[in-house]
Scaffold this active site. Structure first.
Site, PDB file in Angstrom:
ATOM      1  N   SER A 104       0.799  -1.224   0.000  1.00  0.00           N
ATOM      2  CA  SER A 104       0.000   0.000   0.000  1.00  0.00           C
ATOM      3  C   SER A 104       0.829   1.268   0.000  1.00  0.00           C
ATOM      4  O   SER A 104       1.943   1.302   0.526  1.00  0.00           O
ATOM      5  CB  SER A 104      -0.886   0.031   1.257  1.00  0.00           C
ATOM      6  OG  SER A 104      -1.756  -1.054   1.289  1.00  0.00           O
ATOM      7  N   LEU A 115      -6.326   8.462   1.344  1.00  0.00           N
ATOM      8  CA  LEU A 115      -6.513   7.463   0.300  1.00  0.00           C
ATOM      9  C   LEU A 115      -5.360   6.472   0.359  1.00  0.00           C
ATOM     10  O   LEU A 115      -4.197   6.858   0.470  1.00  0.00           O
ATOM     11  CB  LEU A 115      -6.570   8.109  -1.082  1.00  0.00           C
ATOM     12  CG  LEU A 115      -7.650   9.176  -1.273  1.00  0.00           C
ATOM     13  CD1 LEU A 115      -7.610   9.696  -2.700  1.00  0.00           C
ATOM     14  CD2 LEU A 115      -9.030   8.638  -0.930  1.00  0.00           C
ATOM     15  N   GLU A 116      -5.701   5.211   0.290  1.00  0.00           N
ATOM     16  CA  GLU A 116      -4.735   4.124   0.214  1.00  0.00           C
ATOM     17  C   GLU A 116      -4.965   3.447  -1.127  1.00  0.00           C
ATOM     18  O   GLU A 116      -6.099   3.126  -1.480  1.00  0.00           O
ATOM     19  CB  GLU A 116      -4.978   3.144   1.361  1.00  0.00           C
ATOM     20  CG  GLU A 116      -4.106   1.919   1.349  1.00  0.00           C
ATOM     21  CD  GLU A 116      -4.425   0.966   2.504  1.00  0.00           C
ATOM     22  OE1 GLU A 116      -3.836  -0.129   2.529  1.00  0.00           O
ATOM     23  OE2 GLU A 116      -5.270   1.301   3.356  1.00  0.00           O
ATOM     24  N   VAL A 117      -3.897   3.261  -1.888  1.00  0.00           N
ATOM     25  CA  VAL A 117      -3.970   2.489  -3.121  1.00  0.00           C
ATOM     26  C   VAL A 117      -3.061   1.297  -2.905  1.00  0.00           C
ATOM     27  O   VAL A 117      -1.918   1.449  -2.436  1.00  0.00           O
ATOM     28  CB  VAL A 117      -3.543   3.317  -4.351  1.00  0.00           C
ATOM     29  CG1 VAL A 117      -3.452   2.440  -5.592  1.00  0.00           C
ATOM     30  CG2 VAL A 117      -4.529   4.452  -4.590  1.00  0.00           C
TER      31      VAL A 117
END
Length: 127
Positions: A104, A115-117
């Site tokens: 992440s 926001l975490e991608v």
């Protein structure tokens, strides 16, 4: 999940961010409402002070913490954030998601939502 709602200060600015930075699709629905579409889900956008009824008890811009899964390698996501001048807060780091291990990164949208991608990791991955 079908959808969730984000309360934002500026719908146009939010649409630009999610479209340009995260390559999500912006659609206009009934009543000129905006929604961010990705995969089989969507995020409906409500302008602070102009929320649709019924709504959360205390809708507040910047109060969300969202995680999006992607097949795009995290290094490519980081490069895109850099090109878009979005500050990386943390990562890449390993985390545990709903269905397993994740690689992440973290950053904020224009309202300050976290926001975490993440890339799903195989159970044998040690990245």
């Amino acid at each position: 999940m079908d959808h969730l709602v984000l309360t934002v200060r500026d719908i146009a600015k939010t649409c630009t961010f999610y479209s340009n930075v995260l390559d999500m699709e912006i659609r206009t629905t009934d009543g000129n409402r905006k929604a961010i579409h990705f995969g089989k889900a969507k995020i409906n956008l409500h302008r602070q002070g102009g929320e649709f009824t019924p709504h959360a008890l205390a809708p507040t811009p910047g109060s969300a913490d969202l995680c999006f899964l992607t097949k795009t390698p995290i290094d490519q996501v980081i490069a895109r954030l850099d090109r878009c001048r979005v500050k990386l807060l943390a990562g890449p780091v390993q985390r545990t998601g709903a269905t397993g291990r994740l690689l992440s990164i973290y950053f904020r949208d224009p309202d300050g939502n976290l926001l975490e991608v993440a890339n799903p990791l195989s159970s044998s991955s040690t990245t």
